[in-house]
Design an enzyme around this catalytic site. Structure first.
Site, PDB file in Angstrom:
ATOM      1  N   ARG A 164     -23.626  32.924 -19.098  1.00 43.99           N
ATOM      2  CA  ARG A 164     -22.399  32.829 -19.889  1.00 43.99           C
ATOM      3  C   ARG A 164     -21.404  33.924 -19.537  1.00 43.99           C
ATOM      4  O   ARG A 164     -21.734  35.108 -19.527  1.00 43.99           O
ATOM      5  CB  ARG A 164     -22.722  32.908 -21.381  1.00 43.99           C
ATOM      6  N   CYS A 168     -24.128  52.613 -30.686  1.00 40.55           N
ATOM      7  CA  CYS A 168     -23.883  51.981 -29.393  1.00 40.55           C
ATOM      8  C   CYS A 168     -22.518  52.436 -28.861  1.00 40.55           C
ATOM      9  O   CYS A 168     -21.496  52.267 -29.533  1.00 40.55           O
ATOM     10  CB  CYS A 168     -23.911  50.465 -29.521  1.00 40.55           C
ATOM     11  N   CYS A 204     -26.579  29.646 -33.251  1.00 39.02           N
ATOM     12  CA  CYS A 204     -27.147  30.886 -32.709  1.00 39.02           C
ATOM     13  C   CYS A 204     -26.836  32.012 -33.681  1.00 39.02           C
ATOM     14  O   CYS A 204     -25.790  31.999 -34.338  1.00 39.02           O
ATOM     15  CB  CYS A 204     -26.540  31.179 -31.330  1.00 39.02           C
ATOM     16  N   CYS A 216     -21.588  49.321 -39.067  1.00 38.06           N
ATOM     17  CA  CYS A 216     -22.928  49.351 -38.487  1.00 38.06           C
ATOM     18  C   CYS A 216     -23.415  50.784 -38.337  1.00 38.06           C
ATOM     19  O   CYS A 216     -22.671  51.660 -37.893  1.00 38.06           O
ATOM     20  CB  CYS A 216     -22.925  48.652 -37.131  1.00 38.06           C
ATOM     21  N   CYS A 248     -19.390  49.979 -28.836  1.00 37.92           N
ATOM     22  CA  CYS A 248     -19.107  49.097 -29.972  1.00 37.92           C
ATOM     23  C   CYS A 248     -18.142  49.682 -31.000  1.00 37.92           C
ATOM     24  O   CYS A 248     -18.415  50.726 -31.612  1.00 37.92           O
ATOM     25  CB  CYS A 248     -20.414  48.727 -30.672  1.00 37.92           C
ATOM     26  N   CYS A 268     -22.100  30.754 -32.754  1.00 42.17           N
ATOM     27  CA  CYS A 268     -22.921  31.966 -32.740  1.00 42.17           C
ATOM     28  C   CYS A 268     -22.433  32.893 -33.840  1.00 42.17           C
ATOM     29  O   CYS A 268     -21.278  33.307 -33.824  1.00 42.17           O
ATOM     30  CB  CYS A 268     -22.823  32.661 -31.386  1.00 42.17           C
ATOM     31  N   CYS A 279     -31.410  34.053 -26.192  1.00 40.55           N
ATOM     32  CA  CYS A 279     -30.155  34.396 -25.514  1.00 40.55           C
ATOM     33  C   CYS A 279     -30.157  35.916 -25.370  1.00 40.55           C
ATOM     34  O   CYS A 279     -30.167  36.630 -26.372  1.00 40.55           O
ATOM     35  CB  CYS A 279     -28.965  33.920 -26.353  1.00 40.55           C
TER      36      CYS A 279
END
Length: 361
Positions: free
Chosen positions: A262, A58, A130, A54, A61, A98, A190
């Site tokens: 969640r 972040c 999702c 990616c 991450c 998901c 979400c």
């Protein structure tokens, strides 16, 4: 108790969060029982359909290409592979799959077409679908909805103020714009965040203000406890105390009564007793499976033992909202527009992110 408020202030939420624990739990549990069956928990399985590489920075991450973690990247999974994983998840009690791809944003083309086919395939298995694919345009959201998508995940992560201390490659407004694009379809939202990234209680309250201010409020709010991964800028952050998680869940439940809250990342660090208190406080959804994208998660059999011990039952699919219809690709009324939206790149510097990017394991 049954009114949905969109005008919560940070001060009100901080006052809730800091209440004596027994008073906070009682208020949250009371509200929870008005809006939900306290013995029913929605079970989702998170599947990384494209891992690693990616371009974002972040700080939490391990999939960010610039950090030196031991994550093994993989190209986009095939539809056949995803279907096999979905069937496995369904057999283990999950009502939702998901799918996460380590993309900054969706780009029209063969890979997105493949994801659309995955959505069609899973929806036909009578499971909720999702996706979390990064930023999306309104047209892309409509194509996902047409394929049968049930929910789109796009976390705010933290408060707008602290966001600048975590991520420099995208802006908070882009998060809100993506949620707004999803809201132009029948797909549910979400959106939640992560605690334990070095943020203050003020920041946690700020995130809840942002989520509660959305109209309608998100149908699902994941509360993640940071899993500090070696090689990331946050590798040295201390684990979140269970009491912090319980308070965060309870406060979220009070502020967003109808939302499914969640328990997401970080459950491996929680005892059964701690998780039970989270369920009592208003959590009514979990991620099952041995991994959450790249970080560990409790074994699904252990989760089912916990459910049996606590008298909990998995929620059936399409309980909160009816199953969307799937439109086949050849019958679609939307087409790829080849859009190139100018998503924000703030470009400010975060020293710990730069340091982690330059450090070898």
């Amino acid at each position: 108790m049954t009114n949905i408020r969109h005008n919560w202030t940070k001060e009100e939420i901080i006052a809730l969060y800091n209440k004596p624990l027994m008073d906070l739990l009682y208020e949250a549990a009371t509200i929870h029982r008005v809006h939900h069956d306290p013995n029913v928990v929605q079970v989702s399985t998170l599947l990384s359909i494209k891992t690693g590489g990616c371009p974002e920075d972040c700080g939490y991450c391990p999939q960010a290409a610039r950090y030196h973690t031991d994550i093994e990247g993989n190209d986009l999974m095939s539809v056949h592979q995803v279907k096999a994983q979905a069937l496995r998840a369904k057999a283990s009690g999950s009502s939702r799959v998901c799918m996460g791809a380590a993309w900054r944003n969706v780009k029209d083309g063969p890979e997105f077409d493949q994801v659309l086919e995955m959505v069609r395939t899973i929806n036909k298995l009578d499971m909720e679908v999702c996706c979390t694919l990064g930023m999306i345009t309104e047209n892309q959201a409509k194509r996902l909805a047409e394929a049968g998508l049930y929910a789109y995940n796009h976390n705010l992560d933290t408060s707008e103020e602290y966001y600048k201390e975590v991520i420099s490659t995208r802006g908070y407004e882009d998060r809100l714009q993506t949620i707004n694009n999803v809201r132009k379809t029948n797909v549910t939202v979400c959106s939640g965040g992560i605690i334990g990234m070095g943020e203050s209680i003020d920041d946690r309250a700020g995130m809840l203000v942002a989520l509660a201010s959305l109209s309608p409020q998100p149908e699902s709010v994941p509360i993640n406890a940071l899993v500090a991964v070696e090689g990331t800028p946050m590798e040295d952050e201390k684990p979140v105390e269970i009491w912090e998680m319980i308070r965060m869940v309870a406060t979220t439940r009070i502020v967003m009564p109808q939302t499914q809250v969640r328990l997401s990342a970080g459950r491996t660090q929680m005892s059964r007793e701690g998780q039970a208190m989270c369920f009592f406080a208003g959590a009514n959804s979990i991620f099952a499976g041995d991994k959450l994208l790249t970080t560990p998660n409790p074994d699904v059999n252990e989760d089912m033992k916990m459910f049996e011990m606590l008298g909990l039952v998995p929620q059936k699919p399409f309980t909160k909202k009816s199953q969307p219809e799937t439109v086949e690709a050849e019958d679609s009324q939307y087409e790829a527009l080849g859009e190139k939206p100018k998503w924000t790149r703030p470009g400010h510097k975060i020293e710990k992110n730069l340091k982690a990017a330059g450090k070898k394991l």
